[in-house]
Scaffold this motif. Structure first.
Motif, PDB file in Angstrom:
ATOM      1  N   LEU A   4       0.849  -1.210   0.000  1.00 28.43           N
ATOM      2  CA  LEU A   4       0.000   0.000   0.000  1.00 28.43           C
ATOM      3  C   LEU A   4       0.882   1.256   0.000  1.00 28.43           C
ATOM      4  CD1 LEU A   4      -3.101   0.593   2.300  1.00 28.43           C
ATOM      5  CD2 LEU A   4      -1.534   2.418   1.757  1.00 28.43           C
ATOM      6  N   ALA A   5       1.854   1.291   0.897  1.00 26.98           N
ATOM      7  CA  ALA A   5       2.702   2.485   1.025  1.00 26.98           C
ATOM      8  C   ALA A   5       3.486   2.764  -0.255  1.00 26.98           C
ATOM      9  CB  ALA A   5       3.660   2.301   2.206  1.00 26.98           C
ATOM     10  N   VAL A   6       4.144   1.713  -0.784  1.00 29.74           N
ATOM     11  CA  VAL A   6       4.986   1.918  -1.981  1.00 29.74           C
ATOM     12  C   VAL A   6       4.126   2.363  -3.163  1.00 29.74           C
ATOM     13  CG1 VAL A   6       6.468   0.760  -3.673  1.00 29.74           C
ATOM     14  CG2 VAL A   6       6.800   0.327  -1.246  1.00 29.74           C
ATOM     15  N   VAL A   7       2.983   1.703  -3.355  1.00 33.09           N
ATOM     16  CA  VAL A   7       2.122   2.034  -4.506  1.00 33.09           C
ATOM     17  C   VAL A   7       1.544   3.444  -4.349  1.00 33.09           C
ATOM     18  CG1 VAL A   7      -0.007   1.418  -5.730  1.00 33.09           C
ATOM     19  CG2 VAL A   7       1.614  -0.371  -5.069  1.00 33.09           C
ATOM     20  N   ALA A   8       0.979   3.743  -3.180  1.00 40.62           N
ATOM     21  CA  ALA A   8       0.343   5.057  -2.986  1.00 40.62           C
ATOM     22  C   ALA A   8       1.374   6.186  -3.097  1.00 40.62           C
ATOM     23  CB  ALA A   8      -0.354   5.093  -1.631  1.00 40.62           C
ATOM     24  N   LEU A   9       2.534   6.002  -2.467  1.00 42.37           N
ATOM     25  CA  LEU A   9       3.550   7.067  -2.497  1.00 42.37           C
ATOM     26  C   LEU A   9       4.113   7.266  -3.900  1.00 42.37           C
ATOM     27  CD1 LEU A   9       5.462   6.256   0.822  1.00 42.37           C
ATOM     28  CD2 LEU A   9       4.080   8.281   0.370  1.00 42.37           C
ATOM     29  N   THR A  10       4.250   6.188  -4.654  1.00 42.46           N
ATOM     30  CA  THR A  10       4.812   6.319  -6.011  1.00 42.46           C
ATOM     31  C   THR A  10       3.769   6.868  -6.976  1.00 42.46           C
ATOM     32  OG1 THR A  10       6.202   4.389  -5.499  1.00 42.46           O
ATOM     33  CG2 THR A  10       6.165   5.109  -7.788  1.00 42.46           C
ATOM     34  N   VAL A  11       2.544   6.385  -6.879  1.00 41.67           N
ATOM     35  CA  VAL A  11       1.497   6.856  -7.817  1.00 41.67           C
ATOM     36  C   VAL A  11       1.232   8.350  -7.619  1.00 41.67           C
ATOM     37  CG1 VAL A  11      -0.941   6.607  -8.493  1.00 41.67           C
ATOM     38  CG2 VAL A  11       0.456   4.576  -8.098  1.00 41.67           C
ATOM     39  N   SER A  12       1.428   8.834  -6.389  1.00 41.45           N
ATOM     40  CA  SER A  12       1.207  10.269  -6.158  1.00 41.45           C
ATOM     41  C   SER A  12       2.260  11.131  -6.858  1.00 41.45           C
ATOM     42  CB  SER A  12       1.164  10.562  -4.655  1.00 41.45           C
ATOM     43  OG  SER A  12       2.408  10.244  -4.089  1.00 41.45           O
ATOM     44  N   LEU A  13       3.282  10.493  -7.443  1.00 39.80           N
ATOM     45  CA  LEU A  13       4.286  11.234  -8.237  1.00 39.80           C
ATOM     46  C   LEU A  13       3.906  11.237  -9.721  1.00 39.80           C
ATOM     47  CD1 LEU A  13       7.474   9.557  -6.665  1.00 39.80           C
ATOM     48  CD2 LEU A  13       6.727  11.896  -6.227  1.00 39.80           C
ATOM     49  N   HIS A  14       2.667  10.903 -10.032  1.00 37.80           N
ATOM     50  CA  HIS A  14       2.279  10.679 -11.437  1.00 37.80           C
ATOM     51  C   HIS A  14       2.489  11.876 -12.350  1.00 37.80           C
ATOM     52  CE1 HIS A  14      -1.557  12.916 -11.009  1.00 37.80           C
ATOM     53  NE2 HIS A  14      -1.549  12.431  -9.785  1.00 37.80           N
ATOM     54  N   ASP A  15       2.464  13.107 -11.785  1.00 35.57           N
ATOM     55  CA  ASP A  15       2.637  14.286 -12.642  1.00 35.57           C
ATOM     56  C   ASP A  15       4.055  14.871 -12.556  1.00 35.57           C
ATOM     57  OD1 ASP A  15       2.350  15.018 -10.059  1.00 35.57           O
ATOM     58  OD2 ASP A  15       0.882  16.609 -10.396  1.00 35.57           O
ATOM     59  N   ALA A  66       7.174  -3.491  -5.505  1.00 38.26           N
ATOM     60  CA  ALA A  66       6.673  -3.851  -4.166  1.00 38.26           C
ATOM     61  C   ALA A  66       6.415  -5.348  -4.060  1.00 38.26           C
ATOM     62  CB  ALA A  66       5.396  -3.065  -3.866  1.00 38.26           C
ATOM     63  N   LEU A  67       5.842  -5.932  -5.107  1.00 38.06           N
ATOM     64  CA  LEU A  67       5.534  -7.369  -5.045  1.00 38.06           C
ATOM     65  C   LEU A  67       6.808  -8.218  -5.109  1.00 38.06           C
ATOM     66  CD1 LEU A  67       2.308  -7.591  -7.254  1.00 38.06           C
ATOM     67  CD2 LEU A  67       2.478  -7.604  -4.762  1.00 38.06           C
ATOM     68  N   ILE A  68       7.777  -7.779  -5.908  1.00 40.85           N
ATOM     69  CA  ILE A  68       9.052  -8.518  -5.970  1.00 40.85           C
ATOM     70  C   ILE A  68       9.734  -8.479  -4.597  1.00 40.85           C
ATOM     71  CG2 ILE A  68      11.390  -8.503  -6.951  1.00 40.85           C
ATOM     72  CD1 ILE A  68      10.034  -7.403  -9.570  1.00 40.85           C
ATOM     73  N   LEU A  90      12.619  -3.945   3.395  1.00 38.20           N
ATOM     74  CA  LEU A  90      11.358  -3.464   2.822  1.00 38.20           C
ATOM     75  C   LEU A  90      11.034  -2.061   3.338  1.00 38.20           C
ATOM     76  CD1 LEU A  90      11.150  -6.451   1.975  1.00 38.20           C
ATOM     77  CD2 LEU A  90       8.721  -6.324   2.425  1.00 38.20           C
ATOM     78  N   VAL A  91      11.354  -1.820   4.587  1.00 34.16           N
ATOM     79  CA  VAL A  91      11.130  -0.477   5.146  1.00 34.16           C
ATOM     80  C   VAL A  91      11.984   0.539   4.382  1.00 34.16           C
ATOM     81  CG1 VAL A  91      11.385   0.977   7.199  1.00 34.16           C
ATOM     82  CG2 VAL A  91      10.505  -1.350   7.431  1.00 34.16           C
ATOM     83  N   ALA A  92      13.246   0.173   4.135  1.00 29.96           N
ATOM     84  CA  ALA A  92      14.141   1.077   3.395  1.00 29.96           C
ATOM     85  C   ALA A  92      13.629   1.302   1.974  1.00 29.96           C
ATOM     86  CB  ALA A  92      15.555   0.495   3.381  1.00 29.96           C
ATOM     87  N   ILE A  93      13.141   0.243   1.342  1.00 29.25           N
ATOM     88  CA  ILE A  93      12.623   0.370  -0.035  1.00 29.25           C
ATOM     89  C   ILE A  93      11.408   1.304  -0.061  1.00 29.25           C
ATOM     90  CG2 ILE A  93      11.391  -0.924  -1.853  1.00 29.25           C
ATOM     91  CD1 ILE A  93      13.410  -3.268  -1.148  1.00 29.25           C
ATOM     92  N   ALA A  94      10.569   1.215   0.981  1.00 27.44           N
ATOM     93  CA  ALA A  94       9.374   2.080   1.042  1.00 27.44           C
ATOM     94  C   ALA A  94       9.746   3.556   1.169  1.00 27.44           C
ATOM     95  CB  ALA A  94       8.488   1.648   2.205  1.00 27.44           C
ATOM     96  N   LEU A  95      10.982   3.815   1.596  1.00 26.27           N
ATOM     97  CA  LEU A  95      11.423   5.213   1.732  1.00 26.27           C
ATOM     98  C   LEU A  95      11.820   5.826   0.386  1.00 26.27           C
ATOM     99  CD1 LEU A  95      13.605   4.982   4.988  1.00 26.27           C
ATOM    100  CD2 LEU A  95      11.291   5.902   4.764  1.00 26.27           C
ATOM    101  N   ILE A  96      12.021   5.002  -0.647  1.00 29.01           N
ATOM    102  CA  ILE A  96      12.503   5.516  -1.938  1.00 29.01           C
ATOM    103  C   ILE A  96      11.535   6.546  -2.538  1.00 29.01           C
ATOM    104  CG2 ILE A  96      13.064   4.878  -4.334  1.00 29.01           C
ATOM    105  CD1 ILE A  96      14.249   2.237  -3.162  1.00 29.01           C
ATOM    106  N   PRO A  97      10.229   6.238  -2.653  1.00 31.56           N
ATOM    107  CA  PRO A  97       9.332   7.265  -3.224  1.00 31.56           C
ATOM    108  C   PRO A  97       9.165   8.491  -2.334  1.00 31.56           C
ATOM    109  CG  PRO A  97       8.088   5.320  -2.541  1.00 31.56           C
ATOM    110  CD  PRO A  97       9.530   4.966  -2.423  1.00 31.56           C
ATOM    111  N   LEU A  98       9.564   8.381  -1.063  1.00 31.66           N
ATOM    112  CA  LEU A  98       9.548   9.564  -0.186  1.00 31.66           C
ATOM    113  C   LEU A  98      10.807  10.401  -0.417  1.00 31.66           C
ATOM    114  CD1 LEU A  98       8.302   8.278   3.310  1.00 31.66           C
ATOM    115  CD2 LEU A  98       7.193   9.962   1.830  1.00 31.66           C
ATOM    116  N   ALA A  99      11.930   9.696  -0.587  1.00 26.04           N
ATOM    117  CA  ALA A  99      13.217  10.393  -0.733  1.00 26.04           C
ATOM    118  C   ALA A  99      13.239  11.307  -1.958  1.00 26.04           C
ATOM    119  CB  ALA A  99      14.350   9.367  -0.814  1.00 26.04           C
ATOM    120  N   VAL A 100      12.595  10.872  -3.039  1.00 27.18           N
ATOM    121  CA  VAL A 100      12.643  11.691  -4.274  1.00 27.18           C
ATOM    122  C   VAL A 100      11.796  12.964  -4.152  1.00 27.18           C
ATOM    123  CG1 VAL A 100      13.129   9.737  -5.796  1.00 27.18           C
ATOM    124  CG2 VAL A 100      10.756  10.393  -5.368  1.00 27.18           C
ATOM    125  N   ARG A 101      11.083  13.123  -3.041  1.00 25.91           N
ATOM    126  CA  ARG A 101      10.299  14.355  -2.834  1.00 25.91           C
ATOM    127  C   ARG A 101      11.147  15.477  -2.255  1.00 25.91           C
ATOM    128  NH1 ARG A 101       4.660  12.585  -2.626  1.00 25.91           N
ATOM    129  NH2 ARG A 101       4.811  10.372  -3.079  1.00 25.91           N
TER     130      ARG A 101
END
Lengths: 196, 271
Positions: free
Chosen positions: B126-137, B205-207, B222-233
């Motif tokens: 949920l976290a990885v998908v929601a945080l990454t999709v919010s970068l859609h624009d 996320a699934l891999i 996995l926690v560190a990976i979930a931080l990736i879409p946050l870090a690019v902000r």
């Protein structure tokens, strides 16, 4: 009336008589192991085995019928490389993961005979179905040795022997490393069972 | 040629990168450059020879959902247009789908352990998908996130004892890299959309979840990976050219991705 009753009793006794011919043996897990060998880079054959196998076999010598059912715990795989040392993983750890035996998802593989061929009164070849990684395919096991005798120490009736066969692991969806790590799996099983 | 295509390095880097680049370069005028990760991932699965749907194992379910995600992304971009609600809704949807992926493992675990595992995987996806999709624009930030979601997950999975999932992750990273390369050159003319962000985040996320459940990737990775879409902000030099922004965003994403690999390495050495 008496004749009818006698005939009925005889009829009822027939299947029991036939059944009495069949003997069931429980696999002795500390003297029964399936071994497998796979080509490694075309250089040598790496051999491994599963430490935990259970099951039963039934034999009817007069009727020349037999059946086998085996269950193997996939997580008990060992190839002699358990200590990873400074590496991130040992070969045995890798064999348990999704690339090979995927033990988290498929903790057991099974083998069930569909037909057993006889040579005289001894079984000589087992035709059966191996279920590995959720895929069921026919695998035949040739019996290179079959012996029944009394155990010299505990005096219990026992049968056992050695079997061999082969199959392609890609048939079961285990594709990792092919062709560097061979597709053909050579199988050798030593087994002993005590009469139930 | 056959020998070349059977090389794991080609299968998980050059081929998916090229497939992604061709698709991105061809389709960016119609705002579908975001199909690059799906094309690269598809190429890798094809070359590895892992197409097949019976029995439907966890790894095959990952492939199915990773290929379904861009289809849903295209629909979201072309038919519905992503809103503020889109990222969490898609996050919940694929979080729930992740339970289906690992179901065959869950049913074999004690109830309490299975519930904890399911909840953890659900929350992570949920976290990885929601945080990454919010970068859609934001194509540059999304591309950098996709690149390191793929590379971090792939390298982590290899260390965590699953070469196949590792190859999938690295292939995803390579394909996202081709999208990012195009975004570096063409700037705002390249559109990420839900197509790119959903394809990259769902697969990664699934891999990662698969590598934790089916292999030995630790949950801390996995926690560190979930931080990736946050870090690019983190702040970017907005007035600089797109390629400079992409490098800065990629450096931001590199940190948690490298952290995920370091945690996997540390876990492999100690467990």
């Amino acid at each position: 009336m008496r004749k009818t009753l006698l005939a009925g009793m005889l009829l009822a006794a027939c299947p029991l008589a036939a059944h009495a011919q069949a003997e069931t043996y429980k696999v002795d897990p500390i003297h029964s192991f399936p071994h497998f060998g796979v080509d490694h880079f075309g250089v040598s054959t790496i051999w491994g085995r599963f430490d935990k196998m259970n099951g039963t076999f039934t034999i009817d010598r007069a009727g020349k019928k037999a059946a086998v059912e085996l269950t193997i715990e996939t997580a008990s795989v060992t190839t002699g490389d358990n200590d990873k040392g400074s590496r991130p993983r040992s070969r045995d750890e890798h064999l348990r993961q999704a690339d090979f035996f995927n033990t988290a998802e498929f903790p057991r593989m099974t083998y069930k005979s569909t037909n057993v061929k006889f040579n005289g009164d001894a079984p000589s070849e087992i035709e059966g179905q191996l279920t590995l990684l959720g895929v069921t395919k026919p695998v035949n096991i040739k019996l290179d040795r079959w012996v029944c005798r009394e155990h010299p120490m505990n005096k219990r009736a026992m049968c056992g022997g050695d079997g061999s066969g082969s199959f392609k692991r890609t048939d079961f969806g285990m594709k990792f490393g092919v062709p560097a790590i061979g597709d053909e799996v050579r199988l050798k099983i030593n087994f002993e069972g005590y009469k139930e | 040629m056959q020998e070349l295509l059977e090389n794991p390095v080609i299968q998980s880097s050059a081929a998916p990168f090229l497939a992604g680049l061709v698709v991105a370069a061809t389709l960016f005028p119609v705002r579908l450059a975001g199909l690059a990760p799906a094309a690269g991932f598809l190429a890798a699965v094809w070359l590895i020879g892992a197409f097949g749907f019976t029995p439907m194992t966890a790894t095959r379910k990952i492939v199915v959902l990773s290929l379904a995600a861009p289809v849903l992304g295209v629909l979201a971009d072309l038919a519905f247009k992503p809103t503020r609600a889109t990222p969490p809704v898609l996050g919940v949807l694929f979080g729930a789908a992740s339970i289906w992926v690992i179901w065959s493992v869950l049913v074999q675990r004690p109830v309490q352990e299975a519930a904890l595992l399911a909840a953890g995987v659900f929350a992570f996806v949920l976290a990885v998908v929601a945080l990454t999709v919010s970068l859609h624009d934001q194509a540059v930030r999304a591309g950098s996130a996709g690149l390191f979601l793929g590379l971090g997950t792939g390298a982590g999975a290899v260390i965590g004892a699953s070469a196949l999932l590792g190859q999938y992750g690295l292939a995803l990273g390579a394909a996202c890299g081709s999208f990012l390369l195009l975004a570096m050159i063409l700037g705002k003319r390249v559109f990420a959309g839900a197509t790119f962000t959903l394809a990259a985040s769902v697969a990664a996320a699934l891999i990662a979840a698969g590598a934790m459940v089916l292999a030995r990737l630790p949950w801390t990775s996995l926690v560190a990976i979930a931080l990736i879409p946050l870090a690019v902000r983190l702040p970017l030099p907005e007035k600089s050219p797109a390629w400079i922004q992409a490098i800065v965003a990629s450096l931001y994403a590199l940190a948690p991705a490298a952290g995920a690999c370091a945690l996997a390495w540390q876990s492999a050495r100690t467990v």
